[in-house]
Design an enzyme around this catalytic site. Sequence first.
Site, short mmCIF file in Angstrom:
data_model
loop_
_atom_site.label_atom_id
_atom_site.label_comp_id
_atom_site.label_asym_id
_atom_site.label_seq_id
_atom_site.Cartn_x
_atom_site.Cartn_y
_atom_site.Cartn_z
CE LYS A 186 37.37 58.90 3.38
NZ LYS A 186 38.40 59.62 2.59
CD GLU B 72 50.75 66.98 -2.19
OE1 GLU B 72 51.36 65.94 -2.47
OE2 GLU B 72 49.70 66.97 -1.50
NE ARG C 50 54.95 64.34 0.10
CZ ARG C 50 54.39 63.14 0.29
NH1 ARG C 50 53.60 62.63 -0.60
NH2 ARG C 50 54.63 62.45 1.38
C1 LIG Z 1 51.17 64.68 0.92
C2 LIG Z 1 49.74 64.78 1.39
N1 LIG Z 1 48.86 65.45 0.63
C3 LIG Z 1 47.57 65.56 1.01
C4 LIG Z 1 47.15 65.00 2.20
C5 LIG Z 1 45.72 65.20 2.67
N2 LIG Z 1 45.00 63.94 2.72
C6 LIG Z 1 44.82 63.28 3.85
S1 LIG Z 1 43.94 61.89 3.68
C7 LIG Z 1 43.77 62.18 2.00
C8 LIG Z 1 43.00 61.24 1.14
C9 LIG Z 1 43.54 59.85 1.31
O1 LIG Z 1 42.79 58.97 0.52
P1 LIG Z 1 43.00 57.43 0.73
O2 LIG Z 1 44.45 57.15 0.78
O3 LIG Z 1 42.21 56.76 -0.29
O4 LIG Z 1 42.44 57.14 2.19
P2 LIG Z 1 40.92 57.06 2.67
O5 LIG Z 1 40.67 58.34 3.44
O6 LIG Z 1 40.06 56.91 1.47
O7 LIG Z 1 40.86 55.87 3.57
C10 LIG Z 1 44.42 63.34 1.65
C11 LIG Z 1 44.45 63.90 0.28
C12 LIG Z 1 48.11 64.33 2.97
N3 LIG Z 1 47.78 63.76 4.18
N4 LIG Z 1 49.38 64.21 2.55
#
Ligand SMILES: Cc1ncc(C[n+]2csc(CCOP(=O)(O)OP(=O)(O)O)c2C)c(N)n1
Length: 626
Positions: A285, A372, A400
């Site tokens: 990342k 959640e 959700r």
């Molecule tokens: C239901 C929900 N909860 C929290 C988030 C906030 N959120 C956005 S990106 C993320 C992390 C995602 O991690 P990953 O899938 O590993 O993607 P990366 O950024 O590492 O590429 C979170 C928690 C969201 N978008 N949707």
Amino acid sequence: MNRVQNFLDKVNTPNVCKASNYNELEVLAGEIRKYLIDKVSITGGHLASNLGVVELTLALHNVFDTSKDKIVWDVGHQTYVHKILTGRANEFDTLRQYKGLSGFPKRSESIHDHFDTGHSSTSISAALGMAKARDIKEEDYSVVAVIGDGALTGGMAFEALNHAGHSNTELIVILNDNEMSISPNVGGMSKYLNRLRTDPKYVKVKDEIEQLLNKIPAVGKTMAKTVGKAKDSLKHLLVPGVLFGELGFTYLGPVDGHDIKELKIVLERAKKIKGPVLVHTITKKGKGYSFAEKNPDKYHGISPFDVKSGKTLKKSTKGEESYSSVFGKALVNIGQKNKNVVAITAAMPTGTGLLDFSIKYPERFFDVGIAEQHAVTFAAGLAACGLTPVFAVYSTFLQRAYDQIIHDVCLQNLPVVFCLDRSGIVGNDGETHHGVFDLSFLTSVPNLTVMAPKDGKELENMLEYAVSLNKPVAIRYPRGTSQDFTSISNNYNISSGKSEVLTDGQDVCIIAIGKMVKVAYDAAIKLLDDNINCKVINARFAKPLDKDTLIKECKGIKNVLIIEDNLIKGGFGNKVLELFNEENIKCDLKLLGFPDEFIEHGDTEILMKAYKLDSNSIVQYIKGVL
Ligand SMILES: Cc1ncc(C[n+]2csc(CCOP(=O)(O)OP(=O)(O)O)c2C)c(N)n1
Ligand SMILES: CC(=O)[C@@H](O)[C@H](O)COP(=O)(O)O
Ligand SMILES: [Mg+2]
């Protein structure tokens, strides 16, 4: 011609990825990284996740043709490269701006965006649906879900893997594993993936088994079958991906997610495999920008920054504090006094302000991953055994877990405290992230108290009140800097259902809630210039309503305005309207809030003005009716 124009001409060339050889693709990857850093340093956005998928996206567009093959990007915050490669590179100056390029996939934006995302863990479900539709309609195209290791911790992802695994449908799931959610990833799945990534035994064993089994002469059909079965069972037993294999997926990986050649070979192979395939790619990342590589959390969602120093450009807001920070500090103070208070986040400790609490009281802090629904019922379990859980969550993501709020918390009247950050308009993330429904969906739940503070101090006092209420309670507050009314009001005593009369006046009454109290107050001050005296009521409680005060204070006032940063439908104003009807209160009641539509992305101030919820619009409205 300048470098940028050359770059734009290159990426705007149709099928540039298919036409390029590996070296050209490597060069293009470097150019895309530079473009991303330059553009996002100006607009802000999700930089680290996009830097991490440059090669993966190039390989995807080399192997697949998104004018017919469908890619679903989980969360969708990592689609800037995809947008650059599908004719939208020229639009990056408008990224996440009002009427500009969305920061997430939008079917309305491009034929190459096959599913709108924003909330995590939806991609495999949507992709499976598309694959099934393809088969039923006897059409021919590939369907790919790209899901991060963080998003894979979401319950929906497991539900979809379970369904897809034995559906024998041709579906490719690409697990983009960078060990990071917004912060370092958590949970058993993350540990399992870590073993796959790092344990040389897996890779070594796999090769040894293959060699050993290949040595056994396959004589006759029976022997060949036995050897084949032994191969499969041993492979499944000892080599990576056994978890996914048992779910019915062919596991390919782990693959270096920055090696375009390796990616291409694996994706070509995945395309030919019958049934569901999971490709496990390992990426970094923030790759290619040292500040983001060192601190992917900070550069996950970054505001405009200086490329050379990596420092954000936002003016130092001395003395101004975000609601998240006010909440976080207040909870640490409460946690010091009350050992029953525990804190929960769904993979967002930094954004919700819980980092300090997690450091100070690690044994009373839980990061459940992007889960959640689990968080709410986990909180219910904690509360059922005498603790006071505080679940800090963005309003939009709590949507959700609606059934869990009703079924597991409020039906049993359990003392769970929901702290909804990012309520109202969040700004540049747009439709999928605005918290404009919570006053509608929360106030309809029996046993639930719903509050919204006018400023930071009131949030502190509401939190104190909430943790001692011993019933289900929700507090909603907006993204950004907290207000401060301490020089105007000294009434911060929070008691059940009691509102506050902030300014007196008989010409018009404005009933406001939360962030809108400042808007109402500013309008009232401006209207004094026109000798219009406004009564401003700070509702404080959306449920229960302060029936006595609202009726008493509105008596004799012809025009009553109710303003909220929530949809009007089913919102706070509707609840007051119901009360006035029940009590037969006669007045011209006007409800101001958001209409029955999804609110697009853009700076918050611009959106509030566009929907006439800024103080000047309120002034104009009141002058128009008086
Ligand atoms: C239901 C929900 N909860 C929290 C988030 C906030 N959120 C956005 S990106 C993320 C992390 C995602 O991690 P990953 O899938 O590993 O993607 P990366 O950024 O590492 O590429 C979170 C928690 C969201 N978008 N949707
Ligand atoms: C993509 C996603 O859902 C999160 O990164 C979100 O954009 C964070 O929002 P804030 O910037 O308000 O913390
Ligand atoms: Mg990740």
